[in-house]
Design a protein around this motif. Structure first.
Motif, PDB file in Angstrom:
ATOM      1  N   SER A   1       0.828  -1.198   0.000  1.00 55.45           N
ATOM      2  CA  SER A   1       0.000   0.000   0.000  1.00 55.45           C
ATOM      3  C   SER A   1       0.865   1.252   0.000  1.00 55.45           C
ATOM      4  O   SER A   1       2.005   1.238   0.441  1.00 55.45           O
ATOM      5  N   ILE A   2       0.298   2.339  -0.483  1.00 55.27           N
ATOM      6  CA  ILE A   2       0.973   3.624  -0.444  1.00 55.27           C
ATOM      7  C   ILE A   2       0.039   4.614   0.248  1.00 55.27           C
ATOM      8  O   ILE A   2      -1.142   4.664  -0.070  1.00 55.27           O
ATOM      9  N   THR A   3       0.574   5.359   1.201  1.00 52.53           N
ATOM     10  CA  THR A   3      -0.225   6.384   1.864  1.00 52.53           C
ATOM     11  C   THR A   3       0.289   7.757   1.484  1.00 52.53           C
ATOM     12  O   THR A   3       1.482   8.026   1.595  1.00 52.53           O
ATOM     13  N   ILE A   4      -0.616   8.603   1.019  1.00 46.91           N
ATOM     14  CA  ILE A   4      -0.248   9.979   0.735  1.00 46.91           C
ATOM     15  C   ILE A   4      -0.896  10.837   1.816  1.00 46.91           C
ATOM     16  O   ILE A   4      -2.118  10.906   1.909  1.00 46.91           O
ATOM     17  N   PRO A   5      -0.081  11.451   2.687  1.00 49.51           N
ATOM     18  CA  PRO A   5      -0.646  12.157   3.829  1.00 49.51           C
ATOM     19  C   PRO A   5      -1.068  13.584   3.483  1.00 49.51           C
ATOM     20  O   PRO A   5      -0.539  14.184   2.551  1.00 49.51           O
ATOM     21  N   TYR A   6      -2.008  14.099   4.219  1.00 49.97           N
ATOM     22  CA  TYR A   6      -2.346  15.522   4.201  1.00 49.97           C
ATOM     23  C   TYR A   6      -2.524  16.126   2.819  1.00 49.97           C
ATOM     24  O   TYR A   6      -1.924  17.141   2.487  1.00 49.97           O
ATOM     25  N   LEU A   7      -3.357  15.486   2.005  1.00 49.01           N
ATOM     26  CA  LEU A   7      -3.758  16.110   0.748  1.00 49.01           C
ATOM     27  C   LEU A   7      -4.974  16.970   1.043  1.00 49.01           C
ATOM     28  O   LEU A   7      -5.748  16.675   1.943  1.00 49.01           O
ATOM     29  N   ASP A   8      -5.179  18.027   0.267  1.00 47.62           N
ATOM     30  CA  ASP A   8      -6.426  18.739   0.501  1.00 47.62           C
ATOM     31  C   ASP A   8      -7.556  17.878  -0.039  1.00 47.62           C
ATOM     32  O   ASP A   8      -7.397  17.150  -1.023  1.00 47.62           O
TER      33      ASP A   8
END
Lengths: 175, 466
Positions: free
Chosen positions: B436-443
């Motif tokens: 899995s890939i997590t992309i943090p704090y996107l609007d």
């Protein structure tokens, strides 16, 4: 063969967040209430152990503080059952299925039907009493990517599973 | 234990017991050897084993997923291999033949492969690696790492990680010794009167520096040795079906990355590797959760042109164009510094104040450190999306890249904490069969758009993700 490649406007794409989320069966709230109650009862063993086992004959106030703390935590847990239940919901679209959950940390998971590996239905002891089932939808992406929808009436769960499997098969044949 | 002096009763009996047990287990191994048979019929392999409890195992050839060979140093000396037969199915589906002469092992493998070829099981998704190995003839070597090169690679590994392991190991060993010597060491330590030694701050600092240098040196040496042992005589070759990696000094392992199974290509460099111009490459493949312990296809240090060769295999230059770029919201700096910098600093200061140990105040430096760290973390984070792929870039001193095809995505979720909800931010989690890939704090707007776009791409796709 005609080749088409129309430009895609990203805002014209169907938006998962605008689907109407179906609530879970109301009876499921009772299930969470029961589970929370059991949990709270287990927590009660803390203050009780303090009272009966620990040697605090002189300082009874420690017990009362622990008991008060337990009461507060229990009240919060039981009080949050309702709001947490209202956050749960699922949405089925033509090509995927979404489930949202969580009161403080809200998560919305979406699984496309053409990525479903298999499905099953499970039933806990309390859920069985209320005639409820849990539909599990598995993908190849591991535990975190799987979808579990609890609080469905048993017929509904069966129907949904058949629907999902049928969709998955349809897309498999397309490929 | 083996020294048996005919002293007084109980000790000797105990020793005889141990010897008898050892003898029994040896006898057991020998008997097990004579009782272990396997024979091969037209379409299955049958294994019978067991002394007291007889076991018969039958494995149809068409259920076999892969046949791997493994050699420990003892195997190498005796010129035999351990054969691992992996089948599709549940947990205990793997079958090991502990020692088999190489020609026999190869014959077994070729029998299974030719059966599978003849029966056209090739199109079935689960039938992977065996078929690949049948076409080994077209293999082209693309990479070979010699000793000087390997030492360079070893130097560039993450020594802090090894350092942490050494410290953990050191503590564990200390605990063990303590139990054996019944607190002798801590007694000795307690007797050293810290006040009497009257350490001035400078000598403490010097001592700390000395310890740090020693640990760094030790972990440096250990990583170097480990890297050389693990990747000794590393060879990578390429065929139509995928890449193959063979490496190892005592334990030679053969790992393949089958094109069809590849989900994510991960590469990057740390600060040291950046200086030396080296990259590490990881090819993440579809694996069932049971097979997670299987060795991963990982290269510890290769050059940029070689990295591009791996990336180019799965992502031709044409699909790596016109990326739309997204950044992580700056509020991440505030949140991460607050939780991992400010709060710990407050705790350290409180402890320092209450205990009167002024030296502890230096730990409060974690606050400015975390601040600078997260500023760079936020600045370097990139999510790039185009018609075909997702690419992420992250890292503070080094860089880490992930690249995957959109159609490999299995499911997507969006999660929002209470704080993120107030600020319209979200984590975007992308799940594939290889991780899995997590992309943090996107609007939230971008996160939802990306999710909708990826869903659209996946649902429209007719390509098999494996």
């Amino acid at each position: 063969m005609s080749f088409e490649n129309p430009q895609l406007d990203i805002h014209e794409l169907p938006a998962y967040q605008e689907s109407d989320y179906m609530p879970l069966e109301l009876a499921y709230k009772k299930v969470i209430h029961w589970i929370s109650a059991f949990f709270v009862l287990i927590l009660l063993s803390g203050p009780l152990l303090l009272y009966f086992v620990a040697d605090i004959k002189e300082e009874k106030w420690i017990f009362w503080v622990a008991f008060g703390l337990w009461f507060l935590i229990s009240a919060i847990i039981m009080g949050l059952v309702g709001p947490a239940f209202r956050q749960k919901g699922y949405a089925v679209r033509e090509r995927d299925i979404s489930y949202k959950t969580g009161l403080i940390n809200r998560i919305t998971t979406t699984v496309p039907f053409n990525r479903v590996q298999h499905c099953d239905i499970k039933q806990g002891v309390i859920s069985r009493y209320f005639g409820l089932s849990k539909l599990n939808i598995y993908t190849a992406g591991g535990a975190k990517s799987d979808l579990a929808i609890p609080g469905l009436s048993s017929e509904k769960a069966q129907k949904m599973m058949d629907f999902v499997l049928q969709k998955t098969l349809d897309f498999d044949e397309e490929e | 234990v083996f020294v048996l002096r005919g002293d007084t009763g109980r000790d000797a009996w105990w020793q005889i017991g141990i010897l008898a047990l050892g003898g029994l287990s040896m006898l057991g191994s020998i008997l097990a050897y004579f009782k272990y048979y396997f024979h091969v019929t037209e379409d299955e392999i049958i294994i019978s084993k067991g002394i007291l409890k007889k076991t018969n195992l039958t494995i149809p050839f068409d259920r076999v997923q892969s046949v791997d060979f493994e050699q420990t140093i003892i195997h190498q000396i005796l010129d035999v291999v351990k054969v691992k037969i992996d089948t599709a199915g549940s947990a205990n589906s793997e079958l090991d033949i502990d020692a088999l002469e190489l020609p026999i092992a190869e014959k077994l493998r070729s029998i299974i492969i030719s059966y599978q070829k003849a029966h056209k099981k090739i199109d079935v998704d689960d039938m992977g690696e065996v078929i690949e190995e049948a076409e080994e003839k077209e293999e082209v070597p693309i990479l070979q790492v010699d000793i000087p090169e390997l030492i360079k690679v070893g130097i560039s590994q993450n020594h802090l990680k090894t350092g942490g392991l050494i410290i953990a190991f050191g503590f564990a060993a200390f605990n063990e010794l303590e139990q054996i010597f019944e607190g002798f060491a801590s007694e000795q330590l307690e007797q050293i009167d810290v006040e009497q030694l009257a350490p001035d701050p400078w000598s403490i600092a010097l001592f700390a520096l000395g310890v740090a240098v020693f640990f760094l040196f030790l972990s440096f040496l250990i990583t170097l040795v480990l890297t050389v042992v693990r990747y000794y005589d590393m060879k990578v070759s390429r065929s139509d079906k995928g890449f193959k990696l063979v490496a190892g000094l005592f334990n030679r392992k053969e790992i393949s990355a089958v094109h069809r199974k590849v989900q994510i290509v991960k590469w990057g460099y740390n600060a040291l590797q950046k200086i030396l111009g080296l990259f590490r490459v990881n090819i993440l493949q579809a694996a069932s959760e049971l097979a997670i312990q299987k060795p991963r296809f990982a290269l510890p240090g290769v050059y940029e042109s070689q990295v591009n060769q791996f990336i180019g295999e799965y992502f031709p230059p044409a699909v790596l164009q016109q990326f739309k770029s997204f950044r992580v919201h700056p509020l991440i700096i505030y949140r991460y510094t607050l939780f991992y910098g400010f709060f710990p600093a407050v705790v350290f200061c409180l402890v320092a104040y209450l205990s009167g140990k002024t030296l502890l105040f230096t730990f409060a430096l974690i606050f400015p450190f975390m601040l600078i760290w997260t500023i760079y973390y936020q600045r370097n984070w990139r999510l790039e999306v185009n018609d075909d792929c997702i690419k992420t870039t992250s890292g503070v001193f080094g860089r880490q890249f992930h690249l995957l095809h959109l159609y490999k995505v299995q499911s997507i979720d969006l999660s929002q904490s209470w704080f993120q909800r107030r600020r319209s931010l979200a984590h975007l989690n992308i799940h594939t069969a290889g991780g899995s890939i997590t992309i943090p704090y996107l609007d939230i707007q971008s996160a939802q758009d990306i999710k909708n776009y990826m869903l659209y791409k996946v649902e429209k796709s007719r390509k098999a993700w494996m």
